[in-house]
Enzyme design. Structure first.
Site, PDB file in Angstrom:
ATOM      1  N   TYR A   1      33.552  28.814  -0.671  1.00  0.00           N
ATOM      2  CA  TYR A   1      33.487  29.435  -2.093  1.00  0.00           C
ATOM      3  C   TYR A   1      33.903  29.752  -2.674  1.00  0.00           C
ATOM      4  O   TYR A   1      33.270  31.412  -2.766  1.00  0.00           O
ATOM      5  CB  TYR A   1      32.364  27.867  -3.068  1.00  0.00           C
ATOM      6  N   GLU A   2      34.314  29.996  -3.936  1.00  0.00           N
ATOM      7  CA  GLU A   2      34.398  31.358  -5.234  1.00  0.00           C
ATOM      8  C   GLU A   2      35.650  32.583  -4.366  1.00  0.00           C
ATOM      9  O   GLU A   2      35.566  33.435  -4.473  1.00  0.00           O
ATOM     10  CB  GLU A   2      33.271  32.649  -4.526  1.00  0.00           C
ATOM     11  N   GLY A   3      36.702  31.166  -3.659  1.00  0.00           N
ATOM     12  CA  GLY A   3      37.918  32.073  -3.214  1.00  0.00           C
ATOM     13  C   GLY A   3      37.256  32.209  -1.444  1.00  0.00           C
ATOM     14  O   GLY A   3      36.302  32.998  -1.230  1.00  0.00           O
TER      15      GLY A   3
END
Length: 598
Positions: A440-442
Site C-alpha cells: 500500500y501507499e504505492g
C-alpha cells in the site's frame, strides 16, 4: 513470547550524537524552543504509552480483528480506550501546526515516536498515522476557514482523517477514477462513487471521520489532470463546530486480510455525500501528494518498527532456547546444551536484522532532518537542497525500509525454528503485518519506478549528485578521523559503483525507455544499500572514538555491527550493479504469450 522495549538509547544516539539535532533546531527560529530535556521527556513518555498501553493489545487485536455490522465497525477490545488516552495526552497533535492546536515538534522527533507506535501495535498505529497525513494535507492546501474548522479537532483526536484514493478498477493509475463531484449552489459538492482499501474508513474511535476524497468534476479533463480533492465528513459539521446530521458516506464492508487485522480496511460508498473542495479544481492529485508522501515515509517506518520488535522478541527467545553445543566447546556447561546464540548461523541471522534495523533508524532520522530543514530553515538555498533530497529519498524510504522490514521479520521468525510458525509465539504476526507495507501507499515497484524515472532520469541525475555531494562532504570532514578511515575507503568504492550505474541507466534510457523499468528495483536496492553504508560510517565516526571508555558496551557493539554490515552485507552492491547493467533485453526477450499456460 513477543517482547518490546522502545530502543531509547539508540534513538538518542542517532538524534543527539550522529545528527546533533539540538544544534540544528537551535539554528532555526521555528524549532529553537525544542530542547534536549523536552525531547527526552517526550521520548520517555512515548515509550511508556507504546510499551504499556499499545503493545499488550497487539496480539489480542490480531486475534479479534475488526468487526463489521450493518455499516458499523467495532475495533478490537481496548483500542478505543487506548486511543482516548493518546488523544487526551496530546499525542495526535505532536507534529501539528501550533496555530491550530498542534505541538509543532520537528519531524526528526516524530519519526521516532512513530517507530514506537508501529513496533508496539501496527494496526493501532495506522489510525493516528493517516490522521497526521490528512491534517498535513489540509494544513497545506485547505482554506483558513476549513483549517480552523477541522485541524483542532483532528489534533485533539476528536475526529480522524482518512485518504480515499483507490477504486475497484483504479489503483496506481488514478486517472481512471470514476467518483464524481456534482456542484451545489451553496459551494458544496455531491460526491458519488466507491473507494476501496480505505484505512480507518469507519470505526468507533472518534465522534467524526474526515474523508479526503479524490473525485472528478463534470467538465474535468481526462486522466490525472482532471482530479479534484474534497473533504467529506462522516457527519456534517454545524456552524459552531459540533457534529450534525449523518452524511451518506457509508462503509459497505471491511476486508478480511492477511495481517493488520486491528486496522479497519473499508469499502466506502459515497452516495451523494456532501463534500467541500480542497485547493483548486483539477489540482487534487497535487494536493493529495502532500499526504501520500507523508504516508510513504510513515509506512517505511512501519517496516522499521516491525523489524525492531521482531528482533527483540527473537533475541528474548534465543536467550532461553538451548540446542546443541558451541562449535568451540560448551559455553554453558551447567546446562544440557548451549543457548542458540553460540551458533554462527544464528548470529548471522541476528546481525542481519540488527544491522538493517539500526541503519534504518538512522535513515528515517536523516530524512526527517531534511524535512525539517526544507520546512524551517531560513536559508532558501538550504531549504531547496533539503527539499530535493526529500523528493529523491521518499521512494527509497518507503520501499527499502519496508522490503528490509519484511526480510527482518522473516529472518527473526527463522531464529525460532518451529515455534516461529506457531501463533502463540507472536513471530508470525510480525511477518503478516509487515507484508502489506510493500503494497500500500504505492507498491514498492511503483516506488522504484518513481525513483528511477522522476527522481533520476527526469533531471539527468541532478538529485543523485546532490546526495553524493552530501556524502562526500561527510567524508572530507572525517579525513583526519583514524577510526573511520577503513569504512570511508569502502564507502567511496560503493559510491563510485552507484555513480557508474546511474550514468549507465541514464545513457541506456535515452535509447530505450524500457531500460528504466528493467533497472528500477535493483537500482533502488543498490541506492538503499549505499545509503546505509553512508549512515553506518556516520555512526562509526561517533561511536568508535568513545568505545574504549564506555563500560556499557553500547559503542563497541555499534562498531562491531558496522563491521558486520561492511564485511557481509555491503558486498552485495557489486551483484546489484551487475543486475542493473544487464539491461532490459533479457527481461523483454520472451514473447508475452509464453507467460500464459496453454
Amino acid at each position: 513470547m513477543a517482547k518490546y522495549k522502545a530502543p531509547l538509547r539508540d534513538m538518542r544516539f542517532v538524534l543527539n550524537e550522529v545528527f546533533e539535532a539540538d544544534k540544528l533546531w537551535a539554528s532555526m527560529p521555528a524549532t529553537a524552543e525544542v530542547t534536549s530535556d523536552l525531547v527526552d521527556a517526550i521520548l520517555e513518555e512515548g515509550a511508556k504509552v507504546a510499551e504499556n498501553e499499545l503493545f499488550p493489545l497487539n496480539r489480542t487485536g490480531d486475534e479479534e480483528g475488526c468487526q463489521f455490522n450493518n455499516g458499523d465497525v467495532k475495533t478490537p477490545e481496548g483500542f478505543k480506550e487506548a486511543f482516548t488516552l493518546l488523544s487526551e495526552s496530546g499525542w495526535l497533535g505532536l507534529g501539528g501546526n501550533p496555530e491550530f492546536g498542534g505541538q509543532g515538534m520537528p519531524k526528526m522527533l516524530t519519526v521516532l515516536f512513530e517507530e514506537m507506535l508501529y513496533a508496539a501495535n501496527t494496526s493501532f498505529a495506522l489510525y493516528p498515522a493517516l490522521n497526521s497525513g490528512a491534517a498535513l494535507c489540509l494544513d497545506n492546501h485547505a482554506t483558513e476557514a476549513m483549517k480552523e474548522q477541522l485541524l483542532p479537532a483532528m489534533y485533539e483526536g476528536r475526529w480522524l482523517g482518512t485518504m480515499c484514493l483507490t477504486e475497484p478498477h483504479s489503483g496506481t493509475d488514478l486517472g481512471l477514477i470514476r467518483t464524481k463531484a456534482e456542484p451545489n449552489e451553496d459551494g458544496s459538492f455531491n460526491i458519488t462513487g466507491t473507494k476501496i482499501f480505505i484505512t480507518g474508513g469507519e470505526h468507533d474511535l472518534t465522534e467524526n471521520i474526515v474523508h479526503l476524497v479524490l473525485a472528478k468534476l463534470p467538465d474535468a479533463p481526462a486522466g490525472s489532470r482532471g482530479i479534484s480533492l474534497f473533504m467529506v465528513p462522516k457527519f456534517l459539521i454545524n456552524e459552531d463546530g459540533s457534529v450534525g446530521e449523518r452524511n451518506p458516506a457509508f462503509c459497505g464492508s471491511i476486508e478480511h486480510k492477511m495481517g493488520i487485522k486491528g486496522s479497519a480496511t473499508c469499502v466506502m460508498n459515497f452516495d451523494g455525500a456532501k463534500g467541500w473542495m480542497i485547493g483548486e479544481p483539477n489540482r487534487g492529485l497535487a494536493c493529495m501528494f502532500t499526504m501520500m508522501n507523508y504516508e510513504r515515509l510513515s509506512i517505511g517506518i512501519q517496516g522499521l518498527g516491525l523489524g525492531e520488535v521482531a528482533y527483540q522478541s527473537a533475541m528474548d527467545f534465543a536467550q532461553e532456547r538451548t540446542q546443541s553445543r558451541s562449535p568451540t566447546g560448551a559455553k554453558y556447561p551447567e546446562k544440557s546444551a548451549d543457548n542458540i546464540l553460540v551458533h554462527p548461523d544464528v548470529r548471522r541471522m541476528a546481525l542481519n536484522v540488527r544491522a538493517f534495523n539500526e541503519a534504518g533508524r538512522a535513515f528515517a532520522s536523516y530524512v526527517g532532518m531534511q524535512l525539517d530543514m526544507s520546512k524551517y530553515h531560513e536559508d532558501a538555498e538550504v531549504r531547496n537542497k533539503a527539499a530535493a533530497l526529500v523528493a529523491l529519498l521518499t521512494p527509497v524510504t518507503k520501499s527499502y525500509l519496508t522490503d528490509r522490514g519484511l526480510d527482518c521479520t522473516i529472518t527473526a521468525q527463522q531464529i525460532y525454528g518451529g515455534q516461529g510458525y506457531i501463533r502463540e509465539w507472536g513471530a508470525e504476526q510480525y511477518v503478516r503485518d509487515a507484508r502489506i507495507a510493500q503494497i500500500y501507499e504505492g507498491t514498492n515497484g511503483i516506488q522504484a519506478m518513481d525513483l528511477i524515472g522522476r527522481k533520476v532520469v527526469a533531471n539527468n541525475g541532478e538529485y543523485v549528485k546532490l546526495f553524493e555531494a552530501d556524502i562526500r562532504a561527510f567524508m572530507a570532514e572525517q579525513a583526519d578521523n583514524a577510526f573511520v578511515q577503513p569504512y570511508l575507503t569502502k564507502l567511496d568504492a560503493s559510491l563510485q559503483t552507484l555513480s557508474h550505474v546511474t550514468e549507465g541507466v541514464l545513457a541506456r534510457a535515452k535509447a530505450n525507455p524500457e531500460e528504466m523499468g528493467a533497472a528500477a528495483q535493483d537500482y533502488l536496492d543498490l541506492f538503499g544499500l549505499v545509503t546505509y553504508a553512508y549512515l553506518w560510517a556516520r555512526m562509526v565516526a561517533v561511536a568508535a572514538p568513545k568505545a574504549a571508555d564506555d563500560s556499557s558496551g553500547f559503542y563497541d557493539a555499534k562498531v562491531k555491527v558496522a563491521n558486520y554490515f561492511y564485511a557481509r552485507i555491503l558486498p552485495k552492491a557489486a551483484s546489484l550493479a551487475a543486475q542493473v547493467d544487464a539491461g532490459a533485453e533479457t527481461l523483454m526477450a520472451i514473447d508475452e504469450a509464453l507467460f500464459y499456460a496453454e
